[in-house]
Design a protein around this motif. Structure first.
Motif, mmCIF file in Angstrom:
data_model
loop_
_atom_site.group_PDB
_atom_site.id
_atom_site.type_symbol
_atom_site.label_atom_id
_atom_site.label_comp_id
_atom_site.label_asym_id
_atom_site.label_seq_id
_atom_site.Cartn_x
_atom_site.Cartn_y
_atom_site.Cartn_z
ATOM 1 N N GLY A 82 7.590 1.312 -12.295
ATOM 2 C CA GLY A 82 6.449 1.074 -13.165
ATOM 3 C C GLY A 82 6.639 1.675 -14.538
ATOM 4 O O GLY A 82 6.262 1.073 -15.545
ATOM 5 N N ASP B 264 3.289 -11.165 -8.662
ATOM 6 C CA ASP B 264 2.346 -10.453 -9.529
ATOM 7 C C ASP B 264 2.416 -8.975 -9.170
ATOM 8 O O ASP B 264 2.127 -8.581 -8.039
ATOM 9 C CB ASP B 264 0.932 -10.994 -9.290
ATOM 10 C CG ASP B 264 -0.075 -10.458 -10.285
ATOM 11 O OD1 ASP B 264 0.149 -9.367 -10.846
ATOM 12 O OD2 ASP B 264 -1.118 -11.117 -10.479
ATOM 13 N N ARG B 265 2.813 -8.154 -10.118
ATOM 14 C CA ARG B 265 2.995 -6.734 -9.821
ATOM 15 C C ARG B 265 1.677 -6.036 -9.479
ATOM 16 O O ARG B 265 1.690 -4.919 -8.962
ATOM 17 C CB ARG B 265 3.676 -6.029 -11.004
ATOM 18 C CG ARG B 265 5.144 -6.398 -11.140
ATOM 19 C CD ARG B 265 5.807 -5.610 -12.254
ATOM 20 N NE ARG B 265 5.811 -4.191 -12.016
ATOM 21 C CZ ARG B 265 6.732 -3.528 -11.309
ATOM 22 N NH1 ARG B 265 7.729 -4.196 -10.760
ATOM 23 N NH2 ARG B 265 6.670 -2.227 -11.166
ATOM 24 N N ALA B 266 0.561 -6.704 -9.745
ATOM 25 C CA ALA B 266 -0.723 -6.126 -9.364
ATOM 26 C C ALA B 266 -1.024 -6.327 -7.882
ATOM 27 O O ALA B 266 -1.942 -5.707 -7.341
ATOM 28 C CB ALA B 266 -1.844 -6.738 -10.199
ATOM 29 N N ALA B 267 -0.261 -7.194 -7.222
ATOM 30 C CA ALA B 267 -0.480 -7.439 -5.797
ATOM 31 C C ALA B 267 0.004 -6.242 -4.988
ATOM 32 O O ALA B 267 1.144 -5.796 -5.139
ATOM 33 C CB ALA B 267 0.258 -8.701 -5.362
ATOM 34 N N GLU B 268 -0.854 -5.695 -4.146
ATOM 35 C CA GLU B 268 -0.507 -4.536 -3.324
ATOM 36 C C GLU B 268 -0.020 -5.013 -1.966
ATOM 37 O O GLU B 268 -0.761 -5.622 -1.207
ATOM 38 C CB GLU B 268 -1.706 -3.606 -3.187
ATOM 39 C CG GLU B 268 -2.126 -2.966 -4.508
ATOM 40 C CD GLU B 268 -3.199 -1.920 -4.328
ATOM 41 O OE1 GLU B 268 -3.485 -1.559 -3.164
ATOM 42 O OE2 GLU B 268 -3.744 -1.463 -5.338
ATOM 43 N N VAL B 269 1.250 -4.715 -1.677
ATOM 44 C CA VAL B 269 1.856 -5.137 -0.417
ATOM 45 C C VAL B 269 2.384 -3.900 0.298
ATOM 46 O O VAL B 269 3.448 -3.374 -0.048
ATOM 47 C CB VAL B 269 3.007 -6.134 -0.659
ATOM 48 C CG1 VAL B 269 3.555 -6.631 0.672
ATOM 49 C CG2 VAL B 269 2.540 -7.290 -1.531
ATOM 50 N N PRO B 270 1.666 -3.366 1.301
ATOM 51 C CA PRO B 270 2.142 -2.200 2.043
ATOM 52 C C PRO B 270 3.486 -2.498 2.701
ATOM 53 O O PRO B 270 3.711 -3.612 3.193
ATOM 54 C CB PRO B 270 1.039 -1.975 3.090
ATOM 55 C CG PRO B 270 -0.156 -2.674 2.555
ATOM 56 C CD PRO B 270 0.370 -3.855 1.786
ATOM 57 N N GLN B 271 4.364 -1.501 2.699
ATOM 58 C CA GLN B 271 5.695 -1.696 3.244
ATOM 59 C C GLN B 271 5.924 -0.834 4.479
ATOM 60 O O GLN B 271 5.431 0.289 4.570
ATOM 61 C CB GLN B 271 6.748 -1.357 2.192
ATOM 62 C CG GLN B 271 6.765 -2.306 1.016
ATOM 63 C CD GLN B 271 7.126 -3.728 1.424
ATOM 64 O OE1 GLN B 271 7.953 -3.951 2.300
ATOM 65 N NE2 GLN B 271 6.477 -4.699 0.788
ATOM 66 N N ASP C 183 0.441 -14.095 -6.645
ATOM 67 C CA ASP C 183 -0.258 -13.046 -5.921
ATOM 68 C C ASP C 183 -0.368 -13.461 -4.462
ATOM 69 O O ASP C 183 0.169 -14.502 -4.050
ATOM 70 C CB ASP C 183 -1.630 -12.761 -6.549
ATOM 71 C CG ASP C 183 -2.554 -13.968 -6.539
ATOM 72 O OD1 ASP C 183 -2.171 -15.029 -5.988
ATOM 73 O OD2 ASP C 183 -3.670 -13.858 -7.084
ATOM 74 N N ALA D 50 8.614 3.249 -6.533
ATOM 75 C CA ALA D 50 7.712 2.319 -7.221
ATOM 76 C C ALA D 50 7.185 2.883 -8.531
ATOM 77 O O ALA D 50 7.058 2.157 -9.527
ATOM 78 C CB ALA D 50 6.563 1.941 -6.294
ATOM 79 N N GLU D 51 6.881 4.198 -8.544
ATOM 80 C CA GLU D 51 6.318 4.765 -9.767
ATOM 81 C C GLU D 51 7.337 4.770 -10.903
ATOM 82 O O GLU D 51 6.984 4.598 -12.069
ATOM 83 C CB GLU D 51 5.792 6.176 -9.514
ATOM 84 C CG GLU D 51 6.820 7.209 -9.065
ATOM 85 C CD GLU D 51 7.053 7.219 -7.561
ATOM 86 O OE1 GLU D 51 7.700 8.169 -7.074
ATOM 87 O OE2 GLU D 51 6.581 6.280 -6.875
#
Length: 260
Positions: free
Chosen positions: A243, A66-73, A28, A239-240
């Motif tokens: 998922g 960690d796919r729960a980590a939010e990383v703005p692009q 993360d 991304a969706e």
């Protein structure tokens, strides 16, 4: 803390352990920052002359981000904010030798780390794979690291087969990704033995040799990394949709794949 660092000034070796076993040592944002800080700190630590990198828990060395980590692009297809780009020793200007001790799964973003160590020692139960294509993502940075450490066909097969196939420690040894295979639980000890030997040598000679070796790989990686952002932007599913695929196939993870 998601990272454990144990220093032994007597031997000159530090052991860095990814310490999120409940998440298969997925990285993360906190772990990424701690890794970068650890590597940069070793540059100023004259007592430490070699490092062993491993993962806690026995089930996984590291399973990438960690796919729960939010990383703005950023919106530009020519730029990407990837926290894994700064988790390796070379990305942080560390030229002391680093040896990876791998047990269990090493997949996806784990190759950002394995791509920047001097060599890899693996337990017999270690497996290596890259899930990107399975979930509609481009393996760009990972593939670049693999292509500089493996014969092209082996790198291509590992990167393209996704979750359908896992490379065993024995096969990884045969193709050059791994330099030694041990019984499960003995991989860290074997890595420590090598690290202690390296730490006993004159540090300038060792670091200079590490730097010389890296000069043969750095140009190829730099060129590949320059293309990575727009290849990812062009080839990744939204991304969706990633998922959706991850949720659907993740339930069956560990089943239906082939180990070679």
């Amino acid at each position: 803390m998601t990272l454990s660092v144990v220093r032994d000034e007597k031997t000159g070796v530090a052991v860095v352990t990814l310490n999120r076993p409940e998440k298969h040592n997925a990285i993360d944002l906190e772990t990424a920052a701690e890794l970068a800080a650890a590597w940069r700190g070793f540059r100023y630590d004259e007592a430490i002359r070699a490092v062993v990198l491993t993962g806690a828990g026995g089930k996984a060395f590291c399973t990438g981000i960690d796919r729960a980590a939010e990383v703005p692009q950023p919106t530009s297809p020519y730029a990407i904010d990837d926290p894994l780009l700064t988790i390796g020793p070379k990305a942080n200007d560390l030229w002391k030798p680093v040896i990876a001790a791998v047990r269990g799964m090493a997949c996806g973003g784990a190759f950002y780390l394995l791509g920047e160590v001097e060599f890899v020692i693996a337990a017999e139960d270690a497996t290596f794979f890259d899930p990107h294509t399975t979930y509609g993502m481009v393996s760009a940075y990972e593939s670049a690291h693999l292509a500089t450490r493996l014969p092209f066909g082996e790198a291509a097969r590992l990167a393209l087969m996704g979750t359908a196939e896992r490379v065993s420690a024995r096969r990884a040894y045969e193709t050059g990704l791994v330099s030694e295979v041990t019984a499960p639980g003995e991989e860290v000890g074997a890595a420590l033995a090598c690290a202690e030997t390296l730490a006993s040598y004159p540090t300038g000679a060792v670091q200079g040799t590490v730097r010389a070796l890296w000069t043969t790989r750095a140009p190829a990686l730099a060129d590949s990394f320059a293309h990575a952002p727009h290849l990812i932007a062009l080839g990744n599913l939204p991304a969706e949709r990633q998922g959706e695929l991850f949720g659907r196939r993740g339930k069956g993870r560990g089943k239906g794949f082939r180990v070679r």
